[in-house]
Design an enzyme around this catalytic site. Structure first.
Site, PDB file in Angstrom:
ATOM      1  N   GLY A  11       0.846  -1.181   0.000  1.00 16.89           N
ATOM      2  CA  GLY A  11       0.000   0.000   0.000  1.00 16.89           C
ATOM      3  C   GLY A  11       0.883   1.232   0.000  1.00 16.89           C
ATOM      4  N   GLU A  12       0.567   2.191   0.830  1.00 15.70           N
ATOM      5  CA  GLU A  12       1.337   3.431   0.938  1.00 15.70           C
ATOM      6  C   GLU A  12       1.878   3.509   2.365  1.00 15.70           C
ATOM      7  OE1 GLU A  12       2.906   5.974  -0.660  1.00 15.70           O
ATOM      8  OE2 GLU A  12       3.157   6.488   1.424  1.00 15.70           O
ATOM      9  N   CYS A  52       6.023  -5.294   0.245  1.00 15.13           N
ATOM     10  CA  CYS A  52       6.177  -3.941  -0.290  1.00 15.13           C
ATOM     11  C   CYS A  52       6.139  -2.900   0.834  1.00 15.13           C
ATOM     12  CB  CYS A  52       5.142  -3.666  -1.376  1.00 15.13           C
ATOM     13  SG  CYS A  52       5.562  -2.248  -2.414  1.00 15.13           S
ATOM     14  N   ARG A  80      12.886   3.468   0.271  1.00 16.20           N
ATOM     15  CA  ARG A  80      11.491   3.583  -0.148  1.00 16.20           C
ATOM     16  C   ARG A  80      11.417   4.001  -1.624  1.00 16.20           C
ATOM     17  NH1 ARG A  80       8.167   8.123   0.246  1.00 16.20           N
ATOM     18  NH2 ARG A  80       5.935   7.660   0.331  1.00 16.20           N
ATOM     19  N   ARG A  84       5.989   0.538  -7.175  1.00 16.09           N
ATOM     20  CA  ARG A  84       6.624   1.566  -6.327  1.00 16.09           C
ATOM     21  C   ARG A  84       7.367   0.893  -5.174  1.00 16.09           C
ATOM     22  NH1 ARG A  84       2.462   5.893  -4.445  1.00 16.09           N
ATOM     23  NH2 ARG A  84       4.375   6.860  -3.679  1.00 16.09           N
ATOM     24  N   HIS A 120       4.825  -8.230  -4.529  1.00 14.48           N
ATOM     25  CA  HIS A 120       3.449  -8.521  -4.122  1.00 14.48           C
ATOM     26  C   HIS A 120       3.027  -9.926  -4.551  1.00 14.48           C
ATOM     27  CE1 HIS A 120       2.091  -4.308  -3.175  1.00 14.48           C
ATOM     28  NE2 HIS A 120       3.086  -4.003  -3.973  1.00 14.48           N
ATOM     29  N   GLU A 179       0.702 -11.626  -3.387  1.00 11.91           N
ATOM     30  CA  GLU A 179      -0.756 -11.719  -3.280  1.00 11.91           C
ATOM     31  C   GLU A 179      -1.464 -11.328  -4.581  1.00 11.91           C
ATOM     32  OE1 GLU A 179       0.193  -7.467  -2.161  1.00 11.91           O
ATOM     33  OE2 GLU A 179       1.104  -9.446  -1.903  1.00 11.91           O
TER      34      GLU A 179
END
Length: 203
Positions: free
Chosen positions: A46-47, A78, A107, A137, A177, A179
């Site tokens: 996510g963020e 992530c 990051r 990202r 990721h 998932e």
């Protein structure tokens, strides 16, 4: 055994689905009392800055740090990798990680959203051949401490050799990721880690 998925921000649903595919009881976790009811935790992508802010607002930061320090197994993908890092490079000044893994993470190391890509990653402890790994990202690991096991690096391309999967005792992190791909091997590996940790605790 019950595995929680931190549901403050990010792709919680995809992790819950992956764990359900492995016949694991999985629950979203947003508050400290929900954290108390799980044996292990997944911290999703996510963020990371939003996740850090929401964790503080929901009173989750310190309870999570205590559970991780106390031996609760956790897996971060992530943004979850960033949140498990001891040191974050290029993060916001007010960003507060949960910590747990003795590593320095950069990051957004692979670039912005438009630079997202799919690459090949071999993970040393997981059989079945290379992973087709999705990087969005994504961070990478700049350096690790002596107790951290490097499990995977990018196999080819401009980022070849960059560390993207690590483990330190009961904690696991990947920059990609799993998932999102339908490949359940990383989740299965984490479930086995969590079961082993539970057996050790009981013993």
């Amino acid at each position: 055994m019950i595995i929680g998925v931190l549901a403050l921000q990010g792709d919680t649903r995809e992790h819950l689905h992956a764990l359900a595919e492995l016949d694991v009881i999985a629950r979203p976790v947003r508050r400290p009392e929900e954290l108390d009811s799980v044996d292990a935790l997944v911290i999703p992508g996510g963020e990371s800055t939003a996740m850090s802010k929401l964790a503080i607002e929901f009173g989750m930061t310190e309870p999570l740090r205590k559970r991780l320090a106390g031996g609760m197994p956790a897996y971060g993908s992530c943004a979850g990798m960033i949140m498990l890092a001891g040191t974050i490079l290029d993060g916001r000044p007010d960003q507060v990680p949960f910590g747990g893994i003795d590593m320095t993470v950069r990051r957004n190391a692979f670039g912005r959203q438009v630079d997202s890509f799919e690459g090949t990653v071999d993970i040393s402890d997981i059989e079945g051949g290379p992973f087709s790994a999705v990087f969005i990202r994504a961070p990478w690991v700049e350096e690790v401490g002596p107790d951290v096991q490097v499990l995977g690096r990018v196999s080819d391309g401009a980022a070849a050799g960059r560390i993207v999967a690590v483990r330190q005792q009961h904690l696991l992190a990947t920059a990609f990721h799993p998932e999102l791909t339908g490949d359940l091997r990383v989740h299965r590996y984490f479930v086995e880690m969590a079961r082993e940790a539970g057996q050790t605790t009981e013993g």
